[in-house]
Design a protein around this motif. Sequence first.
Motif, PDB file in Angstrom:
ATOM      1  N   PRO A   1      16.169   5.299  11.992  1.00  0.00           N
ATOM      2  CA  PRO A   1      14.858   4.675  12.312  1.00  0.00           C
ATOM      3  C   PRO A   1      14.317   4.765  10.901  1.00  0.00           C
ATOM      4  O   PRO A   1      14.648   5.288   9.892  1.00  0.00           O
ATOM      5  N   ALA A   2      13.102   4.251  10.832  1.00  0.00           N
ATOM      6  CA  ALA A   2      12.340   3.973   9.664  1.00  0.00           C
ATOM      7  C   ALA A   2      10.808   3.930   9.857  1.00  0.00           C
ATOM      8  O   ALA A   2      10.146   3.687  10.976  1.00  0.00           O
ATOM      9  N   ILE A   3       9.905   4.428   8.932  1.00  0.00           N
ATOM     10  CA  ILE A   3       8.537   4.642   8.948  1.00  0.00           C
ATOM     11  C   ILE A   3       8.066   3.923   7.855  1.00  0.00           C
ATOM     12  O   ILE A   3       8.197   3.996   6.769  1.00  0.00           O
ATOM     13  N   ASP A   4       7.065   2.999   7.971  1.00  0.00           N
ATOM     14  CA  ASP A   4       6.423   2.131   7.108  1.00  0.00           C
ATOM     15  C   ASP A   4       5.159   3.016   6.649  1.00  0.00           C
ATOM     16  O   ASP A   4       4.790   3.921   7.096  1.00  0.00           O
ATOM     17  N   TYR A   5       4.403   2.449   5.333  1.00  0.00           N
ATOM     18  CA  TYR A   5       3.338   3.311   5.027  1.00  0.00           C
ATOM     19  C   TYR A   5       2.218   3.159   5.718  1.00  0.00           C
ATOM     20  O   TYR A   5       1.253   4.051   5.608  1.00  0.00           O
ATOM     21  N   LYS A   6       2.143   2.154   6.629  1.00  0.00           N
ATOM     22  CA  LYS A   6       0.992   2.190   7.816  1.00  0.00           C
ATOM     23  C   LYS A   6       1.303   3.264   9.130  1.00  0.00           C
ATOM     24  O   LYS A   6       0.491   3.114   9.783  1.00  0.00           O
ATOM     25  N   GLY A   7       2.566   3.632   9.168  1.00  0.00           N
ATOM     26  CA  GLY A   7       2.863   4.570  10.263  1.00  0.00           C
ATOM     27  C   GLY A   7       3.603   3.911  11.208  1.00  0.00           C
ATOM     28  O   GLY A   7       3.732   4.595  12.318  1.00  0.00           O
ATOM     29  N   GLY A  60       0.717  -1.404   0.202  1.00  0.00           N
ATOM     30  CA  GLY A  60       0.045  -0.078  -0.144  1.00  0.00           C
ATOM     31  C   GLY A  60       0.997   1.279   0.013  1.00  0.00           C
ATOM     32  O   GLY A  60       2.143   1.084   0.253  1.00  0.00           O
ATOM     33  N   ASP A  61       0.147   2.598   0.109  1.00  0.00           N
ATOM     34  CA  ASP A  61       0.580   3.986   0.077  1.00  0.00           C
ATOM     35  C   ASP A  61       0.678   4.629   1.282  1.00  0.00           C
ATOM     36  O   ASP A  61      -0.432   4.151   2.083  1.00  0.00           O
ATOM     37  N   ILE A  62       1.517   5.396   1.658  1.00  0.00           N
ATOM     38  CA  ILE A  62       1.353   6.010   2.735  1.00  0.00           C
ATOM     39  C   ILE A  62       0.246   7.067   2.671  1.00  0.00           C
ATOM     40  O   ILE A  62       0.156   7.918   1.468  1.00  0.00           O
ATOM     41  N   ASP A  63      -0.741   7.447   3.615  1.00  0.00           N
ATOM     42  CA  ASP A  63      -1.614   8.568   3.642  1.00  0.00           C
ATOM     43  C   ASP A  63      -0.844   9.918   3.594  1.00  0.00           C
ATOM     44  O   ASP A  63      -0.056  10.150   4.541  1.00  0.00           O
ATOM     45  N   PHE A  64      -1.229  10.642   2.617  1.00  0.00           N
ATOM     46  CA  PHE A  64      -0.509  11.902   2.547  1.00  0.00           C
ATOM     47  C   PHE A  64      -0.904  12.780   3.892  1.00  0.00           C
ATOM     48  O   PHE A  64       0.207  13.683   4.157  1.00  0.00           O
ATOM     49  N   LYS A  65      -1.996  12.484   4.553  1.00  0.00           N
ATOM     50  CA  LYS A  65      -2.382  13.249   5.758  1.00  0.00           C
ATOM     51  C   LYS A  65      -1.356  12.800   6.738  1.00  0.00           C
ATOM     52  O   LYS A  65      -0.724  13.816   7.474  1.00  0.00           O
ATOM     53  N   LEU A  66      -0.691  11.640   6.820  1.00  0.00           N
ATOM     54  CA  LEU A  66       0.091  11.224   7.713  1.00  0.00           C
ATOM     55  C   LEU A  66       1.512  11.850   7.646  1.00  0.00           C
ATOM     56  O   LEU A  66       2.186  12.213   8.456  1.00  0.00           O
ATOM     57  N   LEU A  67       1.884  12.185   6.440  1.00  0.00           N
ATOM     58  CA  LEU A  67       2.957  12.908   5.931  1.00  0.00           C
ATOM     59  C   LEU A  67       3.022  14.122   6.562  1.00  0.00           C
ATOM     60  O   LEU A  67       3.908  14.612   6.975  1.00  0.00           O
ATOM     61  N   LYS A  68       1.848  14.868   6.572  1.00  0.00           N
ATOM     62  CA  LYS A  68       1.743  16.146   6.900  1.00  0.00           C
ATOM     63  C   LYS A  68       1.946  16.073   8.548  1.00  0.00           C
ATOM     64  O   LYS A  68       2.291  17.151   9.125  1.00  0.00           O
ATOM     65  N   ILE A  69       1.334  14.999   8.996  1.00  0.00           N
ATOM     66  CA  ILE A  69       1.791  14.940  10.622  1.00  0.00           C
ATOM     67  C   ILE A  69       3.158  14.595  11.010  1.00  0.00           C
ATOM     68  O   ILE A  69       3.647  15.003  11.760  1.00  0.00           O
TER      69      ILE A  69
END
Length: 252
Positions: free
Chosen positions: A185-191, A30-39
């Motif tokens: 560290p790393a962040i996956d597409y689910k946050g 899946g893809d990361i939610d762009f709203k999460l990128l804003k957070i």
Amino acid sequence: MFTEINIELTSRCNKHCWMCPRWKDGTIKGDIDFKLLKIIEPQIENNTIVHFHNNGEPLLYPYLKETFDLFSRQIKHFDTNGILLYDKANDIQKVNIISVSIIENDVIGNDQLEILKEYLKIKPINQKVVARCVGNIDDKRMSIIKELNLPIVKRILHHSSGRNNYTKEVVKPEDFICRDFMNHPAIDYKGNFYICVKYDPKGEGILGNLYKSTIKDLWYSKKRMEMLEKHIQNRDEIEFCKNCEYYGIPNG
């Protein structure tokens, strides 16, 4: 907190590299939610290196331009197989550095280099493009790469598990403390927020989720501090680390 972090824009990929475990592990993509990128963006300090890749091909993400506009304070980099470089040229103008992974015995072969050659004709002047050569690249392909006048970095191949059985002995720091554990560290597409960027299909290195916690809280959490203490004494006591051969120092 750290000088670099990986953010997985997408776990989808348009290429099946023969040594990569990610496309055949059976997990949902899946893809990361762009709203999460804003957070996420306000939580990452100025001039931190943000690598916009992890388990997928970043150029498949539908909000590339918006993402790189958003992360205006950070140093922007991603690693790509290069297939979509030319097609996505208008969306990646603000990226500082692009690494193109060129794989040993890769079926895409010279087609990849032709796409790269065309992209170099139209890329922004101040954007750096790097040839990331993984494994032993044959002399014919290497000669073509050298003709492109790009910086070349070499990386060793690993087992399909992603963290062991490297084809050459890995570099170990004299203190035996993994630099990725300490600083990457790393962040996956689910946050999900991971202790490091190494392949982790079981989620053993997850510290928490950014829909529920902040980066700062997770980085300084009791869980990470306990893992750090074990890592200093004997990293084999950590389930995620005990089968990993890597110490955060790339070599080729």
